[in-house]
Design a protein around this motif. Structure first.
Motif, PDB file in Angstrom:
ATOM      1  N   UNK A 219     -20.508  12.466 -38.886  1.00  0.00           N
ATOM      2  CA  UNK A 219     -20.227  14.356 -38.716  1.00  0.00           C
ATOM      3  C   UNK A 219     -20.633  14.378 -37.395  1.00  0.00           C
ATOM      4  N   UNK A 220     -19.710  15.280 -36.632  1.00  0.00           N
ATOM      5  CA  UNK A 220     -20.212  15.662 -35.268  1.00  0.00           C
ATOM      6  C   UNK A 220     -20.652  17.130 -35.406  1.00  0.00           C
ATOM      7  N   UNK A 221     -21.812  17.376 -34.922  1.00  0.00           N
ATOM      8  CA  UNK A 221     -22.630  18.734 -35.153  1.00  0.00           C
ATOM      9  C   UNK A 221     -23.321  19.020 -33.728  1.00  0.00           C
ATOM     10  N   UNK A 222     -23.443  20.312 -33.742  1.00  0.00           N
ATOM     11  CA  UNK A 222     -24.497  20.908 -32.564  1.00  0.00           C
ATOM     12  C   UNK A 222     -23.671  21.202 -31.275  1.00  0.00           C
ATOM     13  N   UNK A 223     -22.725  20.760 -31.164  1.00  0.00           N
ATOM     14  CA  UNK A 223     -21.957  20.933 -29.952  1.00  0.00           C
ATOM     15  C   UNK A 223     -21.240  22.356 -30.000  1.00  0.00           C
ATOM     16  N   UNK A 224     -20.979  22.814 -28.677  1.00  0.00           N
ATOM     17  CA  UNK A 224     -20.410  24.176 -28.694  1.00  0.00           C
ATOM     18  C   UNK A 224     -19.161  24.300 -27.497  1.00  0.00           C
TER      19      UNK A 224
ATOM     20  N   UNK B 172     -27.709  28.988 -35.036  1.00  0.00           N
ATOM     21  CA  UNK B 172     -28.001  29.902 -34.000  1.00  0.00           C
ATOM     22  C   UNK B 172     -28.781  29.161 -32.664  1.00  0.00           C
ATOM     23  N   UNK B 173     -28.595  28.046 -32.515  1.00  0.00           N
ATOM     24  CA  UNK B 173     -28.632  27.605 -31.149  1.00  0.00           C
ATOM     25  C   UNK B 173     -27.681  27.126 -30.354  1.00  0.00           C
ATOM     26  N   UNK B 174     -26.217  27.456 -30.869  1.00  0.00           N
ATOM     27  CA  UNK B 174     -24.906  27.497 -29.914  1.00  0.00           C
ATOM     28  C   UNK B 174     -24.807  28.538 -28.938  1.00  0.00           C
ATOM     29  N   UNK B 175     -24.353  27.943 -27.803  1.00  0.00           N
ATOM     30  CA  UNK B 175     -24.270  29.151 -26.968  1.00  0.00           C
ATOM     31  C   UNK B 175     -23.583  30.286 -27.426  1.00  0.00           C
ATOM     32  N   UNK B 176     -24.066  31.572 -26.823  1.00  0.00           N
ATOM     33  CA  UNK B 176     -23.624  32.739 -27.325  1.00  0.00           C
ATOM     34  C   UNK B 176     -21.866  32.909 -27.344  1.00  0.00           C
ATOM     35  N   UNK B 177     -21.519  32.549 -26.000  1.00  0.00           N
ATOM     36  CA  UNK B 177     -19.934  32.950 -25.785  1.00  0.00           C
ATOM     37  C   UNK B 177     -19.048  31.511 -26.220  1.00  0.00           C
ATOM     38  N   UNK B 178     -19.662  30.551 -27.110  1.00  0.00           N
ATOM     39  CA  UNK B 178     -18.876  29.663 -27.347  1.00  0.00           C
ATOM     40  C   UNK B 178     -17.998  30.190 -28.575  1.00  0.00           C
TER      41      UNK B 178
ATOM     42  N   UNK C  35     -18.736  23.167 -22.377  1.00  0.00           N
ATOM     43  CA  UNK C  35     -19.746  23.101 -23.276  1.00  0.00           C
ATOM     44  C   UNK C  35     -21.020  23.152 -22.595  1.00  0.00           C
ATOM     45  N   UNK C  36     -22.002  23.969 -23.593  1.00  0.00           N
ATOM     46  CA  UNK C  36     -23.541  23.875 -23.203  1.00  0.00           C
ATOM     47  C   UNK C  36     -24.252  22.963 -23.963  1.00  0.00           C
ATOM     48  N   UNK C  37     -23.867  22.840 -25.096  1.00  0.00           N
ATOM     49  CA  UNK C  37     -24.711  21.840 -25.996  1.00  0.00           C
ATOM     50  C   UNK C  37     -23.754  20.713 -26.300  1.00  0.00           C
ATOM     51  N   UNK C  38     -24.112  19.502 -25.920  1.00  0.00           N
ATOM     52  CA  UNK C  38     -23.634  18.313 -26.452  1.00  0.00           C
ATOM     53  C   UNK C  38     -23.559  17.847 -27.860  1.00  0.00           C
ATOM     54  N   UNK C  39     -24.621  18.066 -28.242  1.00  0.00           N
ATOM     55  CA  UNK C  39     -24.731  17.768 -29.775  1.00  0.00           C
ATOM     56  C   UNK C  39     -24.781  16.440 -30.157  1.00  0.00           C
ATOM     57  N   UNK C  40     -24.871  16.086 -31.502  1.00  0.00           N
ATOM     58  CA  UNK C  40     -24.905  14.741 -31.652  1.00  0.00           C
ATOM     59  C   UNK C  40     -23.847  14.199 -32.579  1.00  0.00           C
ATOM     60  N   UNK C  41     -23.886  13.005 -32.868  1.00  0.00           N
ATOM     61  CA  UNK C  41     -22.824  12.281 -33.919  1.00  0.00           C
ATOM     62  C   UNK C  41     -23.990  11.554 -34.955  1.00  0.00           C
ATOM     63  N   UNK C  42     -23.601  12.161 -36.175  1.00  0.00           N
ATOM     64  CA  UNK C  42     -24.454  11.542 -37.409  1.00  0.00           C
ATOM     65  C   UNK C  42     -23.582  10.715 -37.857  1.00  0.00           C
ATOM     66  N   UNK C  43     -24.069   9.298 -38.267  1.00  0.00           N
ATOM     67  CA  UNK C  43     -23.270   8.405 -39.155  1.00  0.00           C
ATOM     68  C   UNK C  43     -24.040   7.579 -39.974  1.00  0.00           C
ATOM     69  N   UNK C  44     -23.153   6.884 -40.930  1.00  0.00           N
ATOM     70  CA  UNK C  44     -23.755   5.875 -41.666  1.00  0.00           C
ATOM     71  C   UNK C  44     -22.685   5.347 -42.542  1.00  0.00           C
ATOM     72  N   UNK C  45     -23.091   4.749 -43.661  1.00  0.00           N
ATOM     73  CA  UNK C  45     -22.084   3.946 -44.720  1.00  0.00           C
ATOM     74  C   UNK C  45     -21.948   5.253 -45.778  1.00  0.00           C
ATOM     75  N   UNK C  46     -21.116   5.218 -46.559  1.00  0.00           N
ATOM     76  CA  UNK C  46     -20.965   6.279 -47.592  1.00  0.00           C
ATOM     77  C   UNK C  46     -22.348   6.407 -48.296  1.00  0.00           C
ATOM     78  N   UNK C  47     -23.140   5.274 -48.432  1.00  0.00           N
ATOM     79  CA  UNK C  47     -24.672   5.412 -48.924  1.00  0.00           C
ATOM     80  C   UNK C  47     -25.146   4.242 -48.088  1.00  0.00           C
ATOM     81  N   UNK C  48     -26.097   4.567 -47.356  1.00  0.00           N
ATOM     82  CA  UNK C  48     -27.015   3.774 -46.630  1.00  0.00           C
ATOM     83  C   UNK C  48     -26.650   3.583 -45.339  1.00  0.00           C
ATOM     84  N   UNK C  49     -27.781   3.032 -44.564  1.00  0.00           N
ATOM     85  CA  UNK C  49     -27.322   2.669 -43.025  1.00  0.00           C
ATOM     86  C   UNK C  49     -27.545   1.105 -42.764  1.00  0.00           C
ATOM     87  N   UNK C  50     -27.908   0.431 -43.802  1.00  0.00           N
ATOM     88  CA  UNK C  50     -28.505  -0.793 -43.147  1.00  0.00           C
ATOM     89  C   UNK C  50     -27.646  -1.879 -43.378  1.00  0.00           C
TER      90      UNK C  50
END
Length: 304
Positions: free
Chosen positions: A124-129, A247-253, A139-154
């Motif tokens: 999931x890509x989130x937090x970018x504008x 609510x943290x994204x750039x106002x004009x994005x 862009x103002x906010x680069x955001x983050x990439x959230x990832x993992x297996x369908x279940x688990x991260x190990x």
């Protein structure tokens, strides 16, 4: 096995965002942007810019034979996913991992069905504008990439990507329940993308109290309710988590759907309200807000 070669398909706002970042971290020959000949000619002639800086990309066509990629990032719109899946064929090797930054809850399923789920990591890509207009991305906010297996991260796949992202200074977060995370992002997109499109506004409009914010939250609530039927069980706390991100994204994005409407391109309406309405029919659940959004956006698109 260390990740060395990266291929990206799709040069929208996110493709440029990640491509430009990686181009500063790894050798040019190790980063490839896959595009057809016509697009490559246009990109080469006009240039592609990220926050005013021209991107230094290596372009390859789908037909070219290349060394297999260790990581392939899908950054196309959902409507272009099927073509993109076929276009990356020459980049796949035994140890290739797929990472999809697409909106929605089904891109991994489509990619995995075609190439095998052993190559899939859920993302999931989130937090970018990021906003792209013509060949200019800002862009103002680069955001983050959230990832993992369908279940688990190990797993070795998750470790390979995490090690690589640390090396190239790519902001990321691991999640042990990526399906719930994807549903949360889907809930966000359903509310934010469609509301900003209908109100012909920007993030600032939905960050303040008023009709736009009320519509956004109501559309998100319908996804939350549907998640319980699907066994995902989003909560009010999840809704608040995603509202805090908005609510943290750039106002004009502006989200991608608003950008599509401004450019008079068909949007991802079926992916958002279309999916919600169909799930509502499946479970006999109320989806009146998304039905209204579907109607209004369809009328706007018919006027193109």
């Amino acid at each position: 096995m260390e990740i060395k070669n990266v291929s990206i398909i799709g040069l929208g706002a996110l493709g440029i965002l990640y491509g430009h970042h990686l181009s500063k971290q790894i050798p040019k020959e190790n980063l490839r942007i896959i595009a057809d000949k016509e697009r490559i000619e246009k990109y080469t002639k006009e240039g592609i810019y990220c926050n005013g800086e021209r991107c230094n990309f290596q372009f390859v066509t789908p037909e070219e034979s290349v060394e297999s990629a260790d990581l392939i990032i899908f950054a196309v719109k959902y409507n272009g996913l099927q073509d993109a899946i076929k276009a990356v064929e020459n980049h796949i090797g035994d140890n290739t991992i797929f990472l999809s930054t697409l909106n929605g809850i089904s891109s991994e399923e489509k990619i995995g069905t075609y190439y095998g789920f052993d190559k899939i990591i859920y993302c999931v890509a989130q937090g970018m504008d990021a906003v792209k207009e013509d060949n200019q991305q800002t862009y103002d906010n680069f955001g983050i990439l959230c990832f993992g297996e369908k279940e688990g991260i190990d797993t070795p796949k998750v470790k390979r990507i995490a090690d690589f992202f640390k090396k190239v200074e790519m902001p990321f977060e691991l999640d042990v329940n990526m399906i719930k995370r994807q549903w949360g992002k889907f809930m966000l997109n359903v509310g934010v993308n469609q509301t900003v499109a209908v109100f012909e506004s920007d993030y600032g409009e939905i960050q303040k109290e008023g009709k736009a914010r009320e519509m956004m939250i109501s559309a998100m609530q319908e996804v939350l309710d549907l998640s319980k039927y699907e066994g995902i069980n989003l909560t009010e706390a999840d809704l608040q988590y995603w509202l805090d991100i908005v609510d943290k994204l750039g106002l004009c994005g502006k989200p991608s759907m608003r950008q599509d409407m401004e450019a008079k391109r068909m949007s991802e309406l079926e992916l958002f309200a279309g999916t919600v309405v169909e799930l509502g029919k499946k479970h006999g659940a109320r989806t009146s807000v998304n039905r209204e959004l579907y109607r209004r956006i369809s009328e706007m698109e018919q006027a193109f």
